[in-house]
Design a protein around this motif. Sequence first.
Motif, PDB file in Angstrom:
ATOM      1  N   MET A  29       0.836  -1.194   0.000  1.00 46.11           N
ATOM      2  CA  MET A  29       0.000   0.000   0.000  1.00 46.11           C
ATOM      3  C   MET A  29       0.872   1.246   0.000  1.00 46.11           C
ATOM      4  SD  MET A  29      -2.488   1.627   2.891  1.00 46.11           S
ATOM      5  CE  MET A  29      -1.120   2.593   3.522  1.00 46.11           C
ATOM      6  N   ALA A  30       0.463   2.256  -0.734  1.00 50.00           N
ATOM      7  CA  ALA A  30       1.154   3.539  -0.742  1.00 50.00           C
ATOM      8  C   ALA A  30       0.186   4.630  -0.292  1.00 50.00           C
ATOM      9  CB  ALA A  30       1.690   3.854  -2.137  1.00 50.00           C
ATOM     10  N   LEU A  31       0.765   5.719   0.175  1.00 52.31           N
ATOM     11  CA  LEU A  31      -0.003   6.922   0.462  1.00 52.31           C
ATOM     12  C   LEU A  31       0.294   7.911  -0.656  1.00 52.31           C
ATOM     13  CD1 LEU A  31      -1.715   8.854   2.192  1.00 52.31           C
ATOM     14  CD2 LEU A  31       0.393   9.446   3.422  1.00 52.31           C
ATOM     15  N   PHE A  32      -0.735   8.317  -1.374  1.00 48.81           N
ATOM     16  CA  PHE A  32      -0.591   9.280  -2.453  1.00 48.81           C
ATOM     17  C   PHE A  32      -0.906  10.676  -1.927  1.00 48.81           C
ATOM     18  CE2 PHE A  32      -0.988   5.384  -4.802  1.00 48.81           C
ATOM     19  CZ  PHE A  32      -0.201   5.586  -5.933  1.00 48.81           C
ATOM     20  N   CYS A  33       0.003  11.599  -2.164  1.00 45.66           N
ATOM     21  CA  CYS A  33      -0.228  13.010  -1.871  1.00 45.66           C
ATOM     22  C   CYS A  33      -0.494  13.690  -3.206  1.00 45.66           C
ATOM     23  CB  CYS A  33       0.981  13.622  -1.171  1.00 45.66           C
ATOM     24  SG  CYS A  33       0.791  15.399  -0.849  1.00 45.66           S
ATOM     25  N   LEU A  34      -1.714  14.172  -3.400  1.00 44.94           N
ATOM     26  CA  LEU A  34      -2.182  14.655  -4.695  1.00 44.94           C
ATOM     27  C   LEU A  34      -2.250  16.185  -4.664  1.00 44.94           C
ATOM     28  CD1 LEU A  34      -5.099  12.073  -5.025  1.00 44.94           C
ATOM     29  CD2 LEU A  34      -2.760  11.861  -5.932  1.00 44.94           C
ATOM     30  N   LEU A  35      -1.475  16.818  -5.520  1.00 47.09           N
ATOM     31  CA  LEU A  35      -1.378  18.278  -5.549  1.00 47.09           C
ATOM     32  C   LEU A  35      -2.089  18.807  -6.794  1.00 47.09           C
ATOM     33  CD1 LEU A  35       2.373  18.694  -4.533  1.00 47.09           C
ATOM     34  CD2 LEU A  35       0.370  18.458  -3.053  1.00 47.09           C
ATOM     35  N   HIS A  83      -7.944  25.252  -9.140  1.00 45.15           N
ATOM     36  CA  HIS A  83      -8.642  24.125  -8.529  1.00 45.15           C
ATOM     37  C   HIS A  83      -8.371  24.047  -7.028  1.00 45.15           C
ATOM     38  CE1 HIS A  83      -8.965  23.151 -12.759  1.00 45.15           C
ATOM     39  NE2 HIS A  83      -9.902  22.289 -12.453  1.00 45.15           N
ATOM     40  N   ASP A  84      -9.020  23.085  -6.386  1.00 39.00           N
ATOM     41  CA  ASP A  84      -8.709  22.728  -5.005  1.00 39.00           C
ATOM     42  C   ASP A  84      -8.616  21.213  -4.924  1.00 39.00           C
ATOM     43  OD1 ASP A  84     -11.337  21.791  -4.989  1.00 39.00           O
ATOM     44  OD2 ASP A  84     -12.083  23.380  -3.672  1.00 39.00           O
ATOM     45  N   GLU A 123      -4.099   4.672   0.094  1.00 40.75           N
ATOM     46  CA  GLU A 123      -4.714   5.839   0.701  1.00 40.75           C
ATOM     47  C   GLU A 123      -4.281   7.081  -0.070  1.00 40.75           C
ATOM     48  OE1 GLU A 123      -3.696   6.007   4.788  1.00 40.75           O
ATOM     49  OE2 GLU A 123      -4.691   4.118   5.299  1.00 40.75           O
ATOM     50  N   ALA A 124      -5.013   8.159   0.094  1.00 41.39           N
ATOM     51  CA  ALA A 124      -4.662   9.392  -0.607  1.00 41.39           C
ATOM     52  C   ALA A 124      -5.086  10.598   0.213  1.00 41.39           C
ATOM     53  CB  ALA A 124      -5.322   9.430  -1.982  1.00 41.39           C
ATOM     54  N   ILE A 125      -4.283  11.642   0.122  1.00 41.30           N
ATOM     55  CA  ILE A 125      -4.660  12.939   0.676  1.00 41.30           C
ATOM     56  C   ILE A 125      -4.572  13.952  -0.455  1.00 41.30           C
ATOM     57  CG2 ILE A 125      -3.935  12.440   3.034  1.00 41.30           C
ATOM     58  CD1 ILE A 125      -1.374  14.033   2.448  1.00 41.30           C
ATOM     59  N   ALA A 126      -5.445  14.948  -0.421  1.00 45.32           N
ATOM     60  CA  ALA A 126      -5.486  15.955  -1.482  1.00 45.32           C
ATOM     61  C   ALA A 126      -5.671  17.322  -0.841  1.00 45.32           C
ATOM     62  CB  ALA A 126      -6.609  15.650  -2.465  1.00 45.32           C
ATOM     63  N   PRO A 127      -4.605  17.913  -0.332  1.00 52.21           N
ATOM     64  CA  PRO A 127      -4.729  19.187   0.378  1.00 52.21           C
ATOM     65  C   PRO A 127      -5.091  20.329  -0.568  1.00 52.21           C
ATOM     66  CG  PRO A 127      -2.423  18.621   0.068  1.00 52.21           C
ATOM     67  CD  PRO A 127      -3.206  17.431  -0.375  1.00 52.21           C
ATOM     68  N   ASP A 128      -5.742  21.343  -0.013  1.00 55.89           N
ATOM     69  CA  ASP A 128      -6.009  22.578  -0.746  1.00 55.89           C
ATOM     70  C   ASP A 128      -4.767  23.463  -0.653  1.00 55.89           C
ATOM     71  OD1 ASP A 128      -8.577  21.720  -1.224  1.00 55.89           O
ATOM     72  OD2 ASP A 128      -9.465  22.888   0.400  1.00 55.89           O
ATOM     73  N   GLN A 132       4.993  28.774   1.341  1.00 52.02           N
ATOM     74  CA  GLN A 132       3.670  28.738   1.977  1.00 52.02           C
ATOM     75  C   GLN A 132       2.674  27.908   1.167  1.00 52.02           C
ATOM     76  OE1 GLN A 132       3.245  32.984   2.168  1.00 52.02           O
ATOM     77  NE2 GLN A 132       3.652  33.055   4.370  1.00 52.02           N
ATOM     78  N   ARG A 133       2.886  27.858  -0.127  1.00 48.76           N
ATOM     79  CA  ARG A 133       1.939  27.121  -0.961  1.00 48.76           C
ATOM     80  C   ARG A 133       2.059  25.606  -0.801  1.00 48.76           C
ATOM     81  NH1 ARG A 133       0.868  30.411  -6.592  1.00 48.76           N
ATOM     82  NH2 ARG A 133      -0.069  32.221  -5.571  1.00 48.76           N
ATOM     83  N   ILE A 134       3.218  25.117  -0.419  1.00 44.99           N
ATOM     84  CA  ILE A 134       3.333  23.673  -0.197  1.00 44.99           C
ATOM     85  C   ILE A 134       3.090  23.287   1.258  1.00 44.99           C
ATOM     86  CG2 ILE A 134       4.911  23.402  -2.143  1.00 44.99           C
ATOM     87  CD1 ILE A 134       7.159  22.932  -0.036  1.00 44.99           C
ATOM     88  N   GLN A 135       2.987  24.264   2.142  1.00 40.18           N
ATOM     89  CA  GLN A 135       2.867  23.943   3.562  1.00 40.18           C
ATOM     90  C   GLN A 135       1.662  23.072   3.888  1.00 40.18           C
ATOM     91  OE1 GLN A 135       5.446  24.749   5.645  1.00 40.18           O
ATOM     92  NE2 GLN A 135       4.402  23.229   6.942  1.00 40.18           N
ATOM     93  N   PRO A 136       0.481  23.286   3.277  1.00 35.16           N
ATOM     94  CA  PRO A 136      -0.637  22.372   3.583  1.00 35.16           C
ATOM     95  C   PRO A 136      -0.316  20.911   3.286  1.00 35.16           C
ATOM     96  CG  PRO A 136      -1.462  24.331   2.504  1.00 35.16           C
ATOM     97  CD  PRO A 136       0.033  24.397   2.403  1.00 35.16           C
ATOM     98  N   ALA A 137       0.450  20.659   2.239  1.00 35.42           N
ATOM     99  CA  ALA A 137       0.831  19.281   1.931  1.00 35.42           C
ATOM    100  C   ALA A 137       1.789  18.740   2.982  1.00 35.42           C
ATOM    101  CB  ALA A 137       1.462  19.203   0.546  1.00 35.42           C
ATOM    102  N   LEU A 138       2.753  19.547   3.379  1.00 34.18           N
ATOM    103  CA  LEU A 138       3.706  19.098   4.400  1.00 34.18           C
ATOM    104  C   LEU A 138       3.004  18.857   5.726  1.00 34.18           C
ATOM    105  CD1 LEU A 138       6.774  21.389   3.626  1.00 34.18           C
ATOM    106  CD2 LEU A 138       6.280  19.082   2.784  1.00 34.18           C
ATOM    107  N   ASP A 139       2.045  19.712   6.062  1.00 29.17           N
ATOM    108  CA  ASP A 139       1.296  19.506   7.306  1.00 29.17           C
ATOM    109  C   ASP A 139       0.512  18.198   7.252  1.00 29.17           C
ATOM    110  OD1 ASP A 139       2.243  21.927   8.205  1.00 29.17           O
ATOM    111  OD2 ASP A 139       0.402  23.036   7.761  1.00 29.17           O
ATOM    112  N   ALA A 140      -0.104  17.921   6.112  1.00 29.84           N
ATOM    113  CA  ALA A 140      -0.901  16.697   5.971  1.00 29.84           C
ATOM    114  C   ALA A 140      -0.035  15.450   6.015  1.00 29.84           C
ATOM    115  CB  ALA A 140      -1.696  16.747   4.669  1.00 29.84           C
ATOM    116  N   LEU A 141       1.234  15.598   5.642  1.00 29.84           N
ATOM    117  CA  LEU A 141       2.148  14.451   5.603  1.00 29.84           C
ATOM    118  C   LEU A 141       3.003  14.341   6.860  1.00 29.84           C
ATOM    119  CD1 LEU A 141       3.334  14.847   1.914  1.00 29.84           C
ATOM    120  CD2 LEU A 141       1.992  12.934   2.813  1.00 29.84           C
ATOM    121  N   ALA A 142       2.753  15.179   7.857  1.00 30.44           N
ATOM    122  CA  ALA A 142       3.626  15.240   9.032  1.00 30.44           C
ATOM    123  C   ALA A 142       3.751  13.895   9.730  1.00 30.44           C
ATOM    124  CB  ALA A 142       3.121  16.297  10.006  1.00 30.44           C
TER     125      ALA A 142
END
Length: 215
Positions: A1-7, A12-13, A30-35, A47-57
């Motif tokens: 299984m992998a975790l996909f981080c979708l940007l 879009h959001d 699993e997947a996360i798709a941060p705004d 700052q634009r990538i920070q939501p992704a980094l927070d979601a992947l913490a």
Amino acid sequence: MALFCLLHGAWHDGACWEPLVGALAPRGHEAIAPDLPFHDPRTTYAQRIQPALDALADAHPPVVVVGHSMGARYAPFVADAISAWRLVLLCPALNALREGFPFPPRRPDGTTEWDRQSAIDVMYPRPPAATARAAAQRLRPMAHAADQASLERDLPATVVYTADDEFFAPEEELRAARARPFTEVIEMPGGHFPMLEDPEALADLLDRIAHVPTA
């Protein structure tokens, strides 16, 4: 299984990934798709990538970072920060827009914004009508970032371009992808939004990419 981080890309959001998130789940992922705050002209690249980094913490490997269109310009920064298992650049805008592409009008604050019907006609000619309408309703303004940070990261990546991309000429995307260091290049059918047009086919492709061992 992998975790996909979708940007997601410009205008879009994270909701644009919902069909793909649903298609990845039965394949064991699993997947996360941060705004990402592409709509805010005050934000910097960091700052634009920070939501992704927070979601992947608290994420555990393997993580596959997938950036679509403008999101592909930010994806290498996320992948580098977390030592991602895979980096995928989907319809990555390696060249200028097609000549004559009807870019949306600019607002007084410098952002650009689509008229909903124009967005459906220009951006979503291939997805199902209901999907296109829903995507158009969620569109946001898009702004340039407040800084001019370099977006060059020569990380190993898989570039996935589409044969009938409405935004970028596929032959030019292929040429640029082949010139990029450490890059695997894959063509798939369809237009610029494969996650909306054919999420099952895209999920199959990402599943295969996730299962390829690293060198």
